[in-house]
Design a protein around this motif. Structure first.
Motif, PDB file in Angstrom:
ATOM      1  N   TYR A  35       0.779  -1.342  -0.121  1.00  0.00           N
ATOM      2  CA  TYR A  35       0.038  -0.105  -0.134  1.00  0.00           C
ATOM      3  C   TYR A  35       0.873   1.239   0.156  1.00  0.00           C
ATOM      4  O   TYR A  35       0.623   2.342  -0.890  1.00  0.00           O
ATOM      5  CB  TYR A  35      -0.915   0.180   1.138  1.00  0.00           C
ATOM      6  CG  TYR A  35      -1.774   1.138   1.516  1.00  0.00           C
ATOM      7  CD1 TYR A  35      -3.001   1.402   0.551  1.00  0.00           C
ATOM      8  CD2 TYR A  35      -1.345   2.431   2.051  1.00  0.00           C
ATOM      9  CE1 TYR A  35      -3.866   2.405   0.675  1.00  0.00           C
ATOM     10  CE2 TYR A  35      -2.103   3.527   2.090  1.00  0.00           C
ATOM     11  CZ  TYR A  35      -3.215   3.537   1.550  1.00  0.00           C
ATOM     12  OH  TYR A  35      -3.920   4.597   1.372  1.00  0.00           O
ATOM     13  N   TYR A  77       0.818   4.348  -2.534  1.00  0.00           N
ATOM     14  CA  TYR A  77      -0.001   5.518  -2.405  1.00  0.00           C
ATOM     15  C   TYR A  77       0.885   6.415  -1.493  1.00  0.00           C
ATOM     16  O   TYR A  77       0.396   7.585  -1.242  1.00  0.00           O
ATOM     17  CB  TYR A  77      -1.318   5.221  -1.377  1.00  0.00           C
ATOM     18  CG  TYR A  77      -2.369   4.557  -2.341  1.00  0.00           C
ATOM     19  CD1 TYR A  77      -2.960   5.123  -3.216  1.00  0.00           C
ATOM     20  CD2 TYR A  77      -2.494   3.076  -2.099  1.00  0.00           C
ATOM     21  CE1 TYR A  77      -4.217   4.280  -4.109  1.00  0.00           C
ATOM     22  CE2 TYR A  77      -3.556   2.548  -2.853  1.00  0.00           C
ATOM     23  CZ  TYR A  77      -4.347   3.057  -3.751  1.00  0.00           C
ATOM     24  OH  TYR A  77      -5.262   2.467  -4.389  1.00  0.00           O
ATOM     25  N   PRO A 115       1.933   8.660   4.612  1.00  0.00           N
ATOM     26  CA  PRO A 115       1.371   9.815   5.347  1.00  0.00           C
ATOM     27  C   PRO A 115       2.455  10.450   6.109  1.00  0.00           C
ATOM     28  O   PRO A 115       3.048   9.793   7.106  1.00  0.00           O
ATOM     29  CB  PRO A 115       0.161   9.471   5.880  1.00  0.00           C
ATOM     30  CG  PRO A 115       0.228   8.096   6.067  1.00  0.00           C
ATOM     31  CD  PRO A 115       1.020   7.513   5.134  1.00  0.00           C
ATOM     32  N   HIS A 120      -6.142   9.366   2.181  1.00  0.00           N
ATOM     33  CA  HIS A 120      -5.881   7.930   1.916  1.00  0.00           C
ATOM     34  C   HIS A 120      -6.943   6.797   1.953  1.00  0.00           C
ATOM     35  O   HIS A 120      -8.011   7.400   2.550  1.00  0.00           O
ATOM     36  CB  HIS A 120      -4.511   7.425   2.946  1.00  0.00           C
ATOM     37  CG  HIS A 120      -3.425   7.959   2.639  1.00  0.00           C
ATOM     38  ND1 HIS A 120      -2.551   7.072   1.988  1.00  0.00           N
ATOM     39  CD2 HIS A 120      -2.592   9.069   2.863  1.00  0.00           C
ATOM     40  CE1 HIS A 120      -1.453   7.779   1.619  1.00  0.00           C
ATOM     41  NE2 HIS A 120      -1.477   8.987   2.405  1.00  0.00           N
ATOM     42  N   HIS A 121      -6.742   5.980   1.796  1.00  0.00           N
ATOM     43  CA  HIS A 121      -7.764   4.814   1.913  1.00  0.00           C
ATOM     44  C   HIS A 121      -7.759   4.244   3.442  1.00  0.00           C
ATOM     45  O   HIS A 121      -6.754   3.623   3.472  1.00  0.00           O
ATOM     46  CB  HIS A 121      -7.659   3.466   0.892  1.00  0.00           C
ATOM     47  CG  HIS A 121      -7.516   3.694  -0.534  1.00  0.00           C
ATOM     48  ND1 HIS A 121      -8.773   4.502  -1.325  1.00  0.00           N
ATOM     49  CD2 HIS A 121      -6.598   4.051  -1.417  1.00  0.00           C
ATOM     50  CE1 HIS A 121      -8.733   4.648  -2.529  1.00  0.00           C
ATOM     51  NE2 HIS A 121      -7.199   4.537  -2.488  1.00  0.00           N
ATOM     52  N   CYS A 122      -8.817   4.354   4.108  1.00  0.00           N
ATOM     53  CA  CYS A 122      -8.771   3.927   5.494  1.00  0.00           C
ATOM     54  C   CYS A 122      -9.762   2.927   5.821  1.00  0.00           C
ATOM     55  O   CYS A 122     -10.790   2.864   5.092  1.00  0.00           O
ATOM     56  CB  CYS A 122      -8.895   5.064   6.557  1.00  0.00           C
ATOM     57  SG  CYS A 122      -7.737   6.462   6.563  1.00  0.00           S
TER      58      CYS A 122
END
Length: 303
Positions: free
Chosen positions: A171, A175, A178, A187-189
């Motif tokens: 991941y 991406y 952070p 972001h994808h959480c």
């Protein structure tokens, strides 16, 4: 004259919705339940149960007997416990409530080990991430992780437990990492829905400055099973917030990477909650609590 076996039998009848269900609970045939109930009613010369097509209901006399049976049997269990306690023996029924994932992995094995060491002991373990706190006094020990639901119970800390933000290396490669809490919104959480908590509000404090930030995430994936969201994270689908006990192994093995390590999330210490103080505690509870402290206090998730 009825005896304690009759009382235990009728307590089982009263706690089930049908004679067939009672038969399953006692691992016998339905006709044998019917026959035994008739013998009990003949002994008392009272009708205890109304039979319906697919269910039963207690008569007024049946309700009275069920209530009295519960009290008498509880007193008998207390008497047996007191006798064994005089000999410093562990006996009776130990009732433990624990969170599902943690309980399955760490508490269940401890319980079987403990019971095998004390042959006069039986143990009832219930695993739930959303327990009924109105029944708190029916448990000898409640294992709790994170926010406390009831401050009236006695608390004994078993182990400190941090929360970590983490994601898979795949991941991060895709991406990016952070750099501050605000970037989590981009972001994808992934959210774990448990204990009726506000799981989409991630609160964190900077380790050096002490400044706090609260970020409202919009999860693309959510689930009430911790194993599922951990696997989603390891498969590269997003960032999770999880307890140290649950992800320490995966972080050490490189399957997950800790994020924003300059920030700390609220601790979720692992504690035992009890409804009695130390002097009033049954021997079975006191000894199991000691064993819990030995094993959980050593943080076996780092082994």
């Amino acid at each position: 004259m009825i005896n304690s076996d009759d009382l235990r039998f009728f307590r089982t009848v009263a706690s089930n919705t049908s004679l067939a269900a009672t038969a399953r609970a006692l691992n016998v045939t339905p006709p044998s339940i019917t026959q035994r109930l008739q013998i009990l009613e003949n002994k008392l010369k009272l009708k205890l149960v109304d039979r319906h097509k697919r269910s039963i209901s207690l008569t007024e006399e049946g309700v009275f007997l069920a209530e009295r049976a519960a009290l008498i049997l509880a007193e008998m269990d207390d008497m047996h416990e007191a006798i064994y306690s005089q000999r410093n023996e562990v006996a009776g029924c130990l009732k433990v409530l624990a969170p599902l994932g943690f309980g399955r992995k760490y508490i269940a094995p401890l319980i079987t080990e403990f019971q095998q060491q004390h042959q006069n002991l039986s143990v009832e373990l219930q695993l739930s991430d959303n327990p009924d706190w109105s029944e708190k006094n029916s448990w000898d020990i409640i294992i709790n992780i994170g926010e406390l639901r009831d401050s009236t119970l006695k608390l004994s800390t078993l182990a400190t437990n941090k929360r970590f933000l983490c994601a898979s290396p795949q991941y991060i490669d895709k991406y990016g990492m952070p750099e501050n809490p605000a970037q989590l919104r981009q972001h994808h959480c992934i959210a774990l829905k448990e204990n009726n908590e506000d799981v989409t509000m991630w609160k964190m404090q900077h380790r050096n400055t002490g400044s706090t930030e609260s970020i409202r995430i919009i999860p693309q994936l959510s689930c009430n099973d911790g194993n599922v969201i951990k696997q989603w994270a390891m498969d590269g689908y997003g960032i999770i917030s999880r307890s140290e006990w649950d992800v320490a192994k995966e972080i050490n093995q490189g399957h997950l990477v800790r994020l924003l390590s300059d920030y700390e999330l609220p601790q979720a210490d692992i504690v035992a909650l009890l409804n009695t103080d130390q002097r009033a505690r049954a021997e079975r509870t006191a000894r199991f609590l000691t064993r819990l402290k030995e094993v959980i206090g050593a943080k076996p998730w780092y082994e």
